[in-house]
Scaffold this active site. Structure first.
Site, PDB file in Angstrom:
ATOM      1  N   ASP A 114     -48.440 -60.818 -95.842  1.00 46.49           N
ATOM      2  CA  ASP A 114     -48.472 -59.356 -95.812  1.00 46.49           C
ATOM      3  C   ASP A 114     -48.808 -58.792 -97.192  1.00 46.49           C
ATOM      4  OD1 ASP A 114     -47.708 -56.685 -94.565  1.00 46.49           O
ATOM      5  OD2 ASP A 114     -46.338 -56.762 -96.274  1.00 46.49           O
ATOM      6  N   GLU A 162     -53.676 -60.416 -95.275  1.00 46.41           N
ATOM      7  CA  GLU A 162     -53.832 -59.007 -94.934  1.00 46.41           C
ATOM      8  C   GLU A 162     -54.451 -58.312 -96.138  1.00 46.41           C
ATOM      9  OE1 GLU A 162     -51.299 -55.059 -93.537  1.00 46.41           O
ATOM     10  OE2 GLU A 162     -50.663 -56.311 -95.201  1.00 46.41           O
TER      11      GLU A 162
END
Length: 723
Positions: free
Chosen positions: A376, A431
């Site tokens: 993330d 990401e």
């Protein structure tokens, strides 16, 4: 003094240069001028050189070499100081709490700014001073507690503990070990407790990891909302009730969100407080292990949504100010704070922070047998500006220079190198919205080592189209450009929508398409209204087009495959702590009288068709048509022909379609089938024969009937598609 890039050789650097057309022209000049360039550095905009025309590009090449040199240096230091990364990344075996062979208990922490450390808990009646740690070198502290007289552990399974930290300024704090493997929140408190997890009969995995799939089909999942009931669902519920659906749908990978413990449920798992603890709100560690084990038995791999980009600001049950200082695991302020996320930022150059984070990855792979990670917030990690207020146009000056956080970049390189060395089938996904070159190329090429990046522009494009344009205004060329605009040789995960688009404040694609009529007109027992008809047809077409053209992998957020009728909102003060929207209504699929099951059936058959033909694992598509007037897109991928007619009203009885392989074609997937909520306008017994008529860049073509708002997948009956 030697430059950091002296004597550095990137083993497969030529591969990166071949893959990147913007760097390749400067390869010879770079090699010839490399020694001179190292001495003539002139700043982040480039390097002075005897060949000034390639100043910037040569400078960029040198920066790639520099980061690889830092990567090599990190590995060398690990070898010298820790006997290599294998031992270094097993530090979870010594830090925190561990029962010894004689049932003695060994405790170890890193708290460099602390004056003294004590252990307290229910084992000693919460005495703050009876069990002091001994100070060791490099800010480490250790405590050994011998077994009881009956040889049983002095600190038993499920005992509650706290680390008592005394600071040099005379303050006293109660902390949870950063290495805590299990934490729980008492009913009468908002602060989590450190709980010893040491069961007498821990869960043992039975099933081996499945092989790494060639075509990656990801079901993005949140355990807590995976139930129609208005409560936090459990690991066991997911294992029993959701895994069978995922298998039936044809997904071969689950991406589990919000597993790393987070004190605030509404943070969606992105404000981590305990990095080594699987969230206790869903059940026990053993129940999570069983979930993963059962998934493996079904041939499904499981990825962890890992958050190493930042950490919660919580102090009493988080990492923040663990040793009383502002900069134990993090950079000092202001660099150590992400203002928009209201969280702390790691100091990736710190030896002990590297130990903590790299061992964290190893822990989830070893203890729980995850198969990889979706990292993330990679964009935030890569740049000092964290991507805030920055639009990435693709200009290479955006990816090279002082704005790049080299410490973070090297950490990601080391993490990927270690993971793929120890676990060759490990999958890592970044990401990243910036499009940094080389992010998904091997570290040995000078890349960052990720296997995939998320194609984050695609869902934004679909939302923009649905919000701003009438159907007849849709631009086929612009849609195709967005779906194919990715770096050649760097794999992408395509998705029409993820959890981001399902959150309250936004709308899922189904809601953008059908809005309030989803509550009143989704019955299959009544004729479709124009809104429902349009919504169901476009929902299927958008997904198939994204799946087949947008990347080398595909992702869907749980429930969105069947057009989940409500957004996602976690219990919080703003909604009176309601769980009404923090759930997925899978029960809507249990009756054929609702059209949700039709969307489910299409998603299932889309994945089964992909599994047979393997277009996600193939090379880029050849796009033969993107006709603005007809609203038609045609392309070929993996020897399969995809035809999309987005026109809201016009059907075409004899539409010429370009093909490369002559032969007899048949329909293998048809979005207009009645079982998918379509109108059944096509005869699937029809055989389409090619003609030696060149068309749109292909040597052959064929004529097909193409109803409005319909997508077709056609395969050549004379080709062996075993891939």
């Amino acid at each position: 003094m030697a430059e950091p890039t002296d004597n550095v050789t990137i083993p497969e650097f030529s591969t990166l240069l071949q893959m990147d057309p913007y760097l390749k022209p400067f390869e010879k000049d770079f090699k010839r001028s490399f020694p001179f360039l190292k001495r003539q550095r002139s700043g982040h905009n480039g390097f002075r050189s005897c060949h000034g025309v390639f100043r910037k590009s040569a400078g960029r090449l040198l920066l790639i070499v520099k980061k690889y040199a830092q990567f090599q240096k990190c590995l060398c230091l690990l070898e010298e100081a820790e006997s290599g990364f294998d031992q270094f990344t097993r530090s979870y075996q010594s830090f925190g709490v561990h029962r010894q062979a004689n049932n003695g208990m060994l405790f170890k922490e890193w708290a460099p700014a602390a004056e003294a450390l004590f252990l307290t808990g229910d084992f000693n009646g919460w005495d703050n001073f009876s069990h002091p740690y001994k100070k060791k070198e490099f800010g480490k502290w250790e405590l050994y507690i011998p077994p009881k007289e009956d040889k049983s552990p002095a600190v038993e399974h499920l005992s509650k503990l706290k680390v008592v930290v005394h600071t040099r300024s005379g303050e006293r704090f109660y902390r949870i070990s950063p290495w805590a493997k299990y934490v729980m929140k008492p009913e009468d408190s908002v602060i989590y407790d450190w709980v010893v997890w040491d069961p007498p009969h821990p869960y043992l995995h039975i099933h081996p990891r499945p092989k790494k799939p060639r075509s990656l089909r990801i079901y993005e999942s949140h355990v807590g909302i995976a139930s129609p009931e208005g409560k936090i669902a459990s690991y066991t519920n997911f294992t029993r009730n959701v895994l069978p659906r995922i298998k039936d749908l044809g997904y071969n990978c689950i991406q589990l969100m919000a597993i790393m413990e987070h004190a605030y449920y509404a943070s969606f798992g992105y404000q981590i407080t305990s990095f080594y603890a699987a969230s206790s709100r869903y059940g026990t560690p053993d129940e999570l292990k069983q979930l993963i084990d059962v998934a493996h038995s079904l041939g499904i791999i499981v990825l962890l949504d890992v958050v190493h980009s930042h950490a919660s600001k919580n102090t009493e049950d988080g990492l923040n100010k663990f040793d009383g200082s502002d900069s134990c695991f993090f950079h000092s302020l202001p660099r150590g704070e992400h203002k928009q996320w209201d969280s702390r930022l790691f100091n990736y150059s710190s030896w002990e922070v590297q130990r903590f984070l790299l061992s964290n990855l190893r822990w989830w792979m070893e203890e729980y047998r995850f198969d990889g990670f979706r990292f993330d917030g990679v964009t935030s990690m890569l740049y000092h500006h964290h991507g805030l207020g920055t639009g990435f146009s693709g200009d290479y000056s955006e990816y090279f220079g002082l704005q790049v956080d080299e410490d973070s970049l090297v950490y990601l390189m080391v993490a990927n190198h270690i993971l793929h060395t120890l676990y060759p089938d490990c999958i890592t996904i970044a990401e990243d919205v910036s499009g940094m070159p080389g992010l998904c190329r091997a570290v040995t090429e000078g890349g960052c080592g990720f296997d995939y990046r998320l194609a984050m522009a695609i869902p934004d494009k679909w939302i923009q189209i649905l919000k701003e344009y009438k159907d007849e205004e849709w631009n086929m060329g612009n849609i195709v450009y967005t779906l194919t605009n990715r770096r050649y040789g760097e794999n992408c995960i395509a998705y029409a929508e993820s959890h981001d688009q399902a959150l309250v404040g936004d709308k899922s694609l189904a809601f953008w398409l059908m809005d309030k009529e989803m509550y009143t007109n989704m019955s299959a027992l009544i004729p479709m209204t124009p809104v429902i008809d349009r919504g169901i047809q476009l929902h299927k077409m958008i997904r198939l087009l994204t799946n087949s053209l947008g990347g080398e992998g595909y992702l869907n957020f749980m429930g969105n495959e069947f057009g989940h009728p409500e957004w996602l909102d976690f219990p919080r003060k703003g909604n009176n702590e309601s769980y009404h929207y923090a759930r997925r209504q899978y029960d809507l699929l249990d009756t054929n009288s609702l059209r949700y099951s039709q969307l489910y059936a299409f998603d299932r058959d889309m994945h089964r068709t992909e599994d047979k033909y393997g277009w996600l694992a193939s090379g880029p598509a050849f796009i033969s048509a993107k006709h603005e007037g007809d609203k038609v897109i045609v392309f070929e991928r993996a020897n399969v022909i995809f035809v999309f007619n987005f026109h809201p009203t016009e059907s075409y009885s004899n539409y010429r379609v370009a093909v490369s392989s002559p032969g007899k074609y048949k329909i293998k997937l048809d979005s207009d089938e009645g079982q998918y909520g379509g109108h059944g306008r096509l005869d699937h017994n029809t055989e389409f024969f090619t003609e030696a008529v060149p068309f749109n860049g292909r040597s052959h073509s064929m004529m097909v009937y193409l109803p409005c708002r319909t997508a077709l997948v056609l395969a050549n009956e004379e080709i062996d598609y075993c891939y």
